[in-house]
Design a protein around this motif. Structure first.
Motif, PDB file in Angstrom:
ATOM      1  N   SER A   1       0.826  -1.217   0.000  1.00 38.36           N
ATOM      2  CA  SER A   1       0.000   0.000   0.000  1.00 38.36           C
ATOM      3  C   SER A   1       0.856   1.261   0.000  1.00 38.36           C
ATOM      4  O   SER A   1       0.370   2.340  -0.336  1.00 38.36           O
ATOM      5  CB  SER A   1      -0.935   0.010   1.207  1.00 38.36           C
ATOM      6  OG  SER A   1      -0.252   0.212   2.426  1.00 38.36           O
ATOM      7  N   LEU A   2       2.134   1.138   0.361  1.00 38.11           N
ATOM      8  CA  LEU A   2       3.031   2.295   0.352  1.00 38.11           C
ATOM      9  C   LEU A   2       3.658   2.493  -1.015  1.00 38.11           C
ATOM     10  O   LEU A   2       3.676   3.603  -1.543  1.00 38.11           O
ATOM     11  CB  LEU A   2       4.121   2.129   1.414  1.00 38.11           C
ATOM     12  CG  LEU A   2       3.651   1.953   2.862  1.00 38.11           C
ATOM     13  CD1 LEU A   2       4.855   1.872   3.791  1.00 38.11           C
ATOM     14  CD2 LEU A   2       2.732   3.081   3.280  1.00 38.11           C
ATOM     15  N   ILE A   3       4.156   1.434  -1.605  1.00 40.26           N
ATOM     16  CA  ILE A   3       4.827   1.584  -2.888  1.00 40.26           C
ATOM     17  C   ILE A   3       3.842   1.905  -4.007  1.00 40.26           C
ATOM     18  O   ILE A   3       4.250   2.402  -5.065  1.00 40.26           O
ATOM     19  CB  ILE A   3       5.656   0.332  -3.253  1.00 40.26           C
ATOM     20  CG1 ILE A   3       4.760  -0.894  -3.413  1.00 40.26           C
ATOM     21  CG2 ILE A   3       6.735   0.074  -2.229  1.00 40.26           C
ATOM     22  CD1 ILE A   3       5.512  -2.147  -3.849  1.00 40.26           C
ATOM     23  N   ASN A   4       2.560   1.653  -3.786  1.00 40.90           N
ATOM     24  CA  ASN A   4       1.544   1.918  -4.808  1.00 40.90           C
ATOM     25  C   ASN A   4       0.850   3.267  -4.630  1.00 40.90           C
ATOM     26  O   ASN A   4      -0.169   3.524  -5.283  1.00 40.90           O
ATOM     27  CB  ASN A   4       0.501   0.803  -4.812  1.00 40.90           C
ATOM     28  CG  ASN A   4       1.061  -0.509  -5.322  1.00 40.90           C
ATOM     29  OD1 ASN A   4       1.893  -0.533  -6.218  1.00 40.90           O
ATOM     30  ND2 ASN A   4       0.613  -1.609  -4.732  1.00 40.90           N
ATOM     31  N   GLN A   5       1.375   4.133  -3.782  1.00 34.27           N
ATOM     32  CA  GLN A   5       0.768   5.441  -3.589  1.00 34.27           C
ATOM     33  C   GLN A   5       0.779   6.250  -4.893  1.00 34.27           C
ATOM     34  O   GLN A   5       1.757   6.236  -5.642  1.00 34.27           O
ATOM     35  CB  GLN A   5       1.513   6.219  -2.502  1.00 34.27           C
ATOM     36  CG  GLN A   5       1.261   5.724  -1.088  1.00 34.27           C
ATOM     37  CD  GLN A   5      -0.176   5.926  -0.651  1.00 34.27           C
ATOM     38  OE1 GLN A   5      -0.701   7.042  -0.644  1.00 34.27           O
ATOM     39  NE2 GLN A   5      -0.824   4.829  -0.279  1.00 34.27           N
ATOM     40  N   THR A   6      -0.313   6.964  -5.158  1.00 39.82           N
ATOM     41  CA  THR A   6      -0.381   7.809  -6.355  1.00 39.82           C
ATOM     42  C   THR A   6       0.587   8.989  -6.265  1.00 39.82           C
ATOM     43  O   THR A   6       0.996   9.540  -7.280  1.00 39.82           O
ATOM     44  CB  THR A   6      -1.810   8.326  -6.562  1.00 39.82           C
ATOM     45  OG1 THR A   6      -2.245   9.021  -5.383  1.00 39.82           O
ATOM     46  CG2 THR A   6      -2.763   7.181  -6.856  1.00 39.82           C
ATOM     47  N   PHE A   7       0.920   9.402  -5.064  1.00 37.79           N
ATOM     48  CA  PHE A   7       1.960  10.415  -4.846  1.00 37.79           C
ATOM     49  C   PHE A   7       3.265   9.642  -4.723  1.00 37.79           C
ATOM     50  O   PHE A   7       3.583   9.098  -3.664  1.00 37.79           O
ATOM     51  CB  PHE A   7       1.651  11.205  -3.568  1.00 37.79           C
ATOM     52  CG  PHE A   7       2.494  12.436  -3.382  1.00 37.79           C
ATOM     53  CD1 PHE A   7       2.023  13.681  -3.751  1.00 37.79           C
ATOM     54  CD2 PHE A   7       3.765  12.352  -2.825  1.00 37.79           C
ATOM     55  CE1 PHE A   7       2.789  14.830  -3.572  1.00 37.79           C
ATOM     56  CE2 PHE A   7       4.547  13.486  -2.636  1.00 37.79           C
ATOM     57  CZ  PHE A   7       4.045  14.725  -3.018  1.00 37.79           C
ATOM     58  N   ASP A   8       4.038   9.583  -5.808  1.00 33.08           N
ATOM     59  CA  ASP A   8       5.171   8.667  -5.826  1.00 33.08           C
ATOM     60  C   ASP A   8       6.491   9.292  -5.398  1.00 33.08           C
ATOM     61  O   ASP A   8       7.493   8.593  -5.260  1.00 33.08           O
ATOM     62  CB  ASP A   8       5.324   8.010  -7.195  1.00 33.08           C
ATOM     63  CG  ASP A   8       5.579   9.011  -8.309  1.00 33.08           C
ATOM     64  OD1 ASP A   8       5.683  10.225  -8.024  1.00 33.08           O
ATOM     65  OD2 ASP A   8       5.676   8.583  -9.463  1.00 33.08           O
ATOM     66  N   ASP A   9       6.518  10.612  -5.182  1.00 34.26           N
ATOM     67  CA  ASP A   9       7.745  11.276  -4.764  1.00 34.26           C
ATOM     68  C   ASP A   9       7.885  11.175  -3.249  1.00 34.26           C
ATOM     69  O   ASP A   9       7.782  12.156  -2.511  1.00 34.26           O
ATOM     70  CB  ASP A   9       7.735  12.740  -5.204  1.00 34.26           C
ATOM     71  CG  ASP A   9       9.052  13.440  -4.898  1.00 34.26           C
ATOM     72  OD1 ASP A   9      10.057  12.736  -4.678  1.00 34.26           O
ATOM     73  OD2 ASP A   9       9.065  14.686  -4.858  1.00 34.26           O
ATOM     74  N   ILE A  10       8.074   9.956  -2.772  1.00 38.94           N
ATOM     75  CA  ILE A  10       8.157   9.693  -1.339  1.00 38.94           C
ATOM     76  C   ILE A  10       9.368   8.813  -1.043  1.00 38.94           C
ATOM     77  O   ILE A  10       9.890   8.133  -1.927  1.00 38.94           O
ATOM     78  CB  ILE A  10       6.889   8.986  -0.796  1.00 38.94           C
ATOM     79  CG1 ILE A  10       6.653   7.644  -1.520  1.00 38.94           C
ATOM     80  CG2 ILE A  10       5.668   9.882  -0.913  1.00 38.94           C
ATOM     81  CD1 ILE A  10       5.508   6.841  -0.953  1.00 38.94           C
ATOM     82  N   GLU A  11       9.804   8.852   0.193  1.00 36.72           N
ATOM     83  CA  GLU A  11      10.754   7.868   0.684  1.00 36.72           C
ATOM     84  C   GLU A  11      10.011   6.993   1.687  1.00 36.72           C
ATOM     85  O   GLU A  11       9.133   7.468   2.421  1.00 36.72           O
ATOM     86  CB  GLU A  11      11.972   8.526   1.350  1.00 36.72           C
ATOM     87  CG  GLU A  11      11.647   9.339   2.583  1.00 36.72           C
ATOM     88  CD  GLU A  11      12.898   9.809   3.322  1.00 36.72           C
ATOM     89  OE1 GLU A  11      14.003   9.359   2.977  1.00 36.72           O
ATOM     90  OE2 GLU A  11      12.748  10.607   4.255  1.00 36.72           O
ATOM     91  N   ILE A  12      10.334   5.730   1.686  1.00 36.68           N
ATOM     92  CA  ILE A  12       9.703   4.774   2.593  1.00 36.68           C
ATOM     93  C   ILE A  12      10.781   4.243   3.520  1.00 36.68           C
ATOM     94  O   ILE A  12      11.692   3.531   3.098  1.00 36.68           O
ATOM     95  CB  ILE A  12       9.048   3.617   1.812  1.00 36.68           C
ATOM     96  CG1 ILE A  12       7.984   4.162   0.861  1.00 36.68           C
ATOM     97  CG2 ILE A  12       8.441   2.603   2.779  1.00 36.68           C
ATOM     98  CD1 ILE A  12       7.470   3.129  -0.136  1.00 36.68           C
ATOM     99  N   ILE A  13      10.694   4.624   4.790  1.00 36.82           N
ATOM    100  CA  ILE A  13      11.681   4.194   5.784  1.00 36.82           C
ATOM    101  C   ILE A  13      11.083   3.011   6.537  1.00 36.82           C
ATOM    102  O   ILE A  13      10.126   3.158   7.296  1.00 36.82           O
ATOM    103  CB  ILE A  13      12.025   5.329   6.758  1.00 36.82           C
ATOM    104  CG1 ILE A  13      12.548   6.544   5.985  1.00 36.82           C
ATOM    105  CG2 ILE A  13      13.062   4.862   7.784  1.00 36.82           C
ATOM    106  CD1 ILE A  13      12.748   7.771   6.850  1.00 36.82           C
ATOM    107  N   ALA A  14      11.631   1.831   6.289  1.00 32.64           N
ATOM    108  CA  ALA A  14      11.123   0.598   6.891  1.00 32.64           C
ATOM    109  C   ALA A  14      12.025   0.190   8.041  1.00 32.64           C
ATOM    110  O   ALA A  14      13.202  -0.123   7.841  1.00 32.64           O
ATOM    111  CB  ALA A  14      11.054  -0.508   5.843  1.00 32.64           C
ATOM    112  N   LEU A  15      11.480   0.219   9.244  1.00 30.23           N
ATOM    113  CA  LEU A  15      12.264  -0.105  10.435  1.00 30.23           C
ATOM    114  C   LEU A  15      11.935  -1.524  10.906  1.00 30.23           C
ATOM    115  O   LEU A  15      10.825  -1.801  11.343  1.00 30.23           O
ATOM    116  CB  LEU A  15      11.974   0.912  11.537  1.00 30.23           C
ATOM    117  CG  LEU A  15      12.501   2.306  11.199  1.00 30.23           C
ATOM    118  CD1 LEU A  15      11.400   3.333  11.248  1.00 30.23           C
ATOM    119  CD2 LEU A  15      13.639   2.685  12.129  1.00 30.23           C
TER     120      LEU A  15
END
Length: 213
Positions: A1-15
């Motif tokens: 659900s994070l990698i498929n966001q329509t707003f794609d200019d994001i960083e995903i920090i997975a802890l």
């Protein structure tokens, strides 16, 4: 659900917080496929310290907290960013579903999902925060200006750490936005710390076979 966001200019920090299953392998697999993902591997340091590391590592202008068992609608980030910019707010709260095994619940006691966003000033916000009805005191389900929270760590070693943190953060907010559209899913577990939260006043949002004994 994070990698498929329509707003794609994001960083995903997975802890990875000391998982003993294959969570780290799964995270590394996705990080290899998607360069927006950064995996930070820790021993079991708890939710508060993990979130604090995430805040310290974040490079964006805004931040959203997502627990590992919850998920987002694909348009959540885009919707919240646009509303926050349009309404010149500091924090925006999303509507959400309580996600049970066989149904979803949406709390429409105060708002319906098609209503216009509500804007609160600091005094209104703090009053609502205390009652924890319209304004929720948990960290997830909201988009924050990162500068607002950078120097406010979560307290370690306490239950309901969100509550302590939320009051400190909201005291800095000049305008708080409530978006009523349910954009995230909050998984409900019988063994959760917050499983005693009453659902008697919640209205069924979708699907069925639901009863309270």
């Amino acid at each position: 659900s994070l990698i498929n966001q329509t707003f794609d200019d994001i960083e995903i920090i997975a802890l990875n917080n000391g998982s003993t299953d294959k969570s780290l392998d799964i995270l590394n697999y996705y990080a290899h496929k998607d360069k927006r993902i950064r995996v930070i591997n820790n021993k079991n340091i708890g939710v508060s310290k993990s979130r604090n590391i995430g805040i310290e590592e974040a490079k964006g202008e805004y931040i959203v907290f997502v627990d590992s068992d919850d998920w987002l609608k694909k348009e959540m980030v885009e919707t919240l960013v646009n509303l926050l910019l349009d309404l010149k707010g500091d924090v925006i709260q999303s509507g959400f579903y309580y996600a049970y095994e066989d149904n979803l619940l949406y709390d429409d006691r105060y708002y319906s999902e098609d209503m216009k966003p509500v804007e609160l000033n600091k005094n209104q916000l703090m009053k609502e925060l205390v009652s924890n009805e319209r304004v929720k005191n948990f960290a997830w389900g909201k988009l924050y200006k990162i500068d607002l929270i950078k120097d406010i760590p979560f307290e370690k070693g306490v239950l309901f750490e969100d509550v302590f943190w939320a009051h400190k953060v909201m005291d800095r907010v000049n305008k708080y936005i409530i978006c009523h559209k349910p954009l995230c899913y909050y998984l409900q577990r019988n063994d959760s710390i917050v499983s005693t939260y009453t659902v008697k006043n919640l209205i069924k949002g979708q699907k069925v076979k639901w009863s309270i004994s």
